[in-house]
Write a protein that holds these residues in place. Structure first.
Motif, PDB file in Angstrom:
ATOM      1  N   UNK A   1      72.256 -55.585   5.421  1.00  0.00           N
ATOM      2  CA  UNK A   1      71.373 -55.183   4.717  1.00  0.00           C
ATOM      3  C   UNK A   1      69.771 -55.718   5.010  1.00  0.00           C
ATOM      4  N   UNK A   2      69.172 -55.637   5.623  1.00  0.00           N
ATOM      5  CA  UNK A   2      68.467 -56.207   6.147  1.00  0.00           C
ATOM      6  C   UNK A   2      67.196 -56.676   5.062  1.00  0.00           C
ATOM      7  N   UNK A   3      66.768 -58.153   5.478  1.00  0.00           N
ATOM      8  CA  UNK A   3      66.138 -58.769   4.454  1.00  0.00           C
ATOM      9  C   UNK A   3      64.624 -58.820   4.372  1.00  0.00           C
ATOM     10  N   UNK A   4      64.154 -58.712   3.092  1.00  0.00           N
ATOM     11  CA  UNK A   4      62.653 -58.526   3.554  1.00  0.00           C
ATOM     12  C   UNK A   4      61.660 -59.848   3.103  1.00  0.00           C
ATOM     13  N   UNK A   5      60.301 -59.146   4.141  1.00  0.00           N
ATOM     14  CA  UNK A   5      59.893 -60.117   4.199  1.00  0.00           C
ATOM     15  C   UNK A   5      59.325 -60.452   3.782  1.00  0.00           C
ATOM     16  N   UNK A   6      59.074 -62.432   3.512  1.00  0.00           N
ATOM     17  CA  UNK A   6      58.669 -63.014   1.721  1.00  0.00           C
ATOM     18  C   UNK A   6      57.191 -62.963   2.582  1.00  0.00           C
ATOM     19  N   UNK A   7      56.289 -62.847   2.902  1.00  0.00           N
ATOM     20  CA  UNK A   7      55.326 -63.150   3.389  1.00  0.00           C
ATOM     21  C   UNK A   7      54.068 -62.156   3.790  1.00  0.00           C
ATOM     22  N   UNK A   8      53.401 -62.428   3.320  1.00  0.00           N
ATOM     23  CA  UNK A   8      52.081 -61.315   4.269  1.00  0.00           C
ATOM     24  C   UNK A   8      51.217 -61.225   5.297  1.00  0.00           C
ATOM     25  N   UNK A   9      52.099 -60.381   5.917  1.00  0.00           N
ATOM     26  CA  UNK A   9      52.055 -60.394   7.376  1.00  0.00           C
ATOM     27  C   UNK A   9      49.972 -60.895   7.777  1.00  0.00           C
ATOM     28  N   UNK A  10      49.594 -60.375   6.986  1.00  0.00           N
ATOM     29  CA  UNK A  10      48.094 -60.783   7.348  1.00  0.00           C
ATOM     30  C   UNK A  10      47.806 -62.067   7.221  1.00  0.00           C
ATOM     31  N   UNK A  11      47.828 -62.458   6.287  1.00  0.00           N
ATOM     32  CA  UNK A  11      47.822 -64.006   6.144  1.00  0.00           C
ATOM     33  C   UNK A  11      48.380 -64.837   6.573  1.00  0.00           C
ATOM     34  N   UNK A  12      49.553 -64.570   7.249  1.00  0.00           N
ATOM     35  CA  UNK A  12      50.053 -65.857   8.502  1.00  0.00           C
ATOM     36  C   UNK A  12      49.065 -65.403   9.230  1.00  0.00           C
ATOM     37  N   UNK A  13      49.084 -64.605   9.861  1.00  0.00           N
ATOM     38  CA  UNK A  13      47.828 -63.455  11.044  1.00  0.00           C
ATOM     39  C   UNK A  13      46.288 -64.729  10.714  1.00  0.00           C
ATOM     40  N   UNK A  14      46.668 -64.933   9.860  1.00  0.00           N
ATOM     41  CA  UNK A  14      44.510 -65.285   9.700  1.00  0.00           C
ATOM     42  C   UNK A  14      45.064 -66.638  10.307  1.00  0.00           C
ATOM     43  N   UNK A  15      46.318 -67.344   9.479  1.00  0.00           N
ATOM     44  CA  UNK A  15      46.384 -68.800   9.520  1.00  0.00           C
ATOM     45  C   UNK A  15      46.801 -68.999  10.750  1.00  0.00           C
ATOM     46  N   UNK A  16      47.490 -68.402  11.494  1.00  0.00           N
ATOM     47  CA  UNK A  16      48.122 -69.064  13.362  1.00  0.00           C
ATOM     48  C   UNK A  16      46.245 -68.412  13.708  1.00  0.00           C
ATOM     49  N   UNK A  17      45.917 -68.125  13.285  1.00  0.00           N
ATOM     50  CA  UNK A  17      44.606 -67.415  14.391  1.00  0.00           C
ATOM     51  C   UNK A  17      42.961 -69.091  13.851  1.00  0.00           C
ATOM     52  N   UNK A  46      60.300 -62.626  15.139  1.00  0.00           N
ATOM     53  CA  UNK A  46      61.128 -61.402  15.041  1.00  0.00           C
ATOM     54  C   UNK A  46      59.149 -60.311  14.472  1.00  0.00           C
ATOM     55  N   UNK A  47      58.558 -61.026  13.912  1.00  0.00           N
ATOM     56  CA  UNK A  47      57.415 -60.483  13.364  1.00  0.00           C
ATOM     57  C   UNK A  47      56.352 -60.923  14.769  1.00  0.00           C
ATOM     58  N   UNK A  48      55.819 -61.153  14.737  1.00  0.00           N
ATOM     59  CA  UNK A  48      55.005 -62.100  15.804  1.00  0.00           C
ATOM     60  C   UNK A  48      55.256 -62.021  17.061  1.00  0.00           C
ATOM     61  N   UNK A  49      56.769 -61.753  17.973  1.00  0.00           N
ATOM     62  CA  UNK A  49      56.390 -62.097  18.817  1.00  0.00           C
ATOM     63  C   UNK A  49      56.461 -63.423  19.271  1.00  0.00           C
ATOM     64  N   UNK A  50      56.368 -64.093  20.866  1.00  0.00           N
ATOM     65  CA  UNK A  50      56.603 -65.143  20.705  1.00  0.00           C
ATOM     66  C   UNK A  50      54.851 -66.159  20.698  1.00  0.00           C
ATOM     67  N   UNK A  51      54.399 -67.119  21.011  1.00  0.00           N
ATOM     68  CA  UNK A  51      53.974 -67.641  21.242  1.00  0.00           C
ATOM     69  C   UNK A  51      52.150 -67.254  21.339  1.00  0.00           C
ATOM     70  N   UNK A  52      52.086 -66.066  22.368  1.00  0.00           N
ATOM     71  CA  UNK A  52      51.697 -65.205  23.599  1.00  0.00           C
ATOM     72  C   UNK A  52      50.671 -64.249  22.483  1.00  0.00           C
ATOM     73  N   UNK A  53      52.311 -63.899  22.237  1.00  0.00           N
ATOM     74  CA  UNK A  53      51.899 -62.404  21.398  1.00  0.00           C
ATOM     75  C   UNK A  53      50.908 -62.799  20.891  1.00  0.00           C
ATOM     76  N   UNK A  54      51.319 -64.010  19.361  1.00  0.00           N
ATOM     77  CA  UNK A  54      51.314 -64.388  18.420  1.00  0.00           C
ATOM     78  C   UNK A  54      49.127 -64.231  18.829  1.00  0.00           C
TER      79      UNK A  54
END
Length: 190
Positions: A1-17, A46-54
């Protein structure tokens, strides 16, 4: 059974941005991304890809925000030249507030050396040029644009001028000089 993500995709994307925005692509390591995003490396891949894709996802997110900024600034007036001025002033205000621009930084860091990033930057620049050209043609049509300058060339000039507002502020941190640069850019449409 796959594990559910325990973080908000958009929130973490903003942190990376924000990290890429502050440090640039090349100076940002995966370890720093893991630390700032507070998720493990495998989840990033798994969620965003490698550094370049992120980075590309972060850049596109930044561009969406700038598109919204330009649209909202333009909508403050039904007069096309005023709409252009509003966009330019919104960039001036952003430069003072943010003291940095991910788009501008990326042009100089990766624009000529990374084909995918260059394509994103070019497409966004063309989109901004088309917005300014549309407004300039409307202004010419209603008689408020007195300049005999070719609207498409002037639109390219205005878009490159938006970058110059950030450049001046980043280099000199002089709000008066930044405002003078903004005013000169606005003068070009008279």
């Amino acid at each position: 059974m796959p594990r559910n993500k325990e973080f908000d995709y958009d929130e973490k994307l903003v942190e990376a941005r924000n990290l890429f925005w502050k440090r640039g692509y090349n100076a940002t390591s995966m370890n720093e991304l893991v630390d700032v995003m507070q998720i493990n490396r495998s989840s990033i891949y798994l969620t965003y890809g490698n550094k370049h894709e992120l980075f590309l996802k972060s850049l596109r997110d930044y561009i969406r925000n700038k598109d919204d900024q330009y649209r909202l600034a333009a909508e403050k007036s039904d007069q096309p030249l005023e709409a252009i001025k509003n966009i330019i002033y919104s960039v001036y205000e952003s430069a003072l507030k943010e003291s940095n621009c991910l788009f501008t930084n990326t042009i100089f860091e990766l624009g000529n050396v990374d084909e995918k990033v260059g394509k994103v930057l070019k497409n966004q620049t063309i989109k901004a040029v088309e917005l300014f050209e549309k407004l300039l043609l409307e202004a010419r049509g209603n008689g408020t644009l007195k300049s005999d300058k070719e609207p498409r060339a002037l639109a390219y000039f205005l878009v490159s001028g938006l970058t110059s507002i950030y450049n001046i502020h980043i280099l000199f941190r002089d709000s008066q000089l930044t405002k003078q640069t903004t005013e000169l850019l606005i003068e070009s449409i008279k």
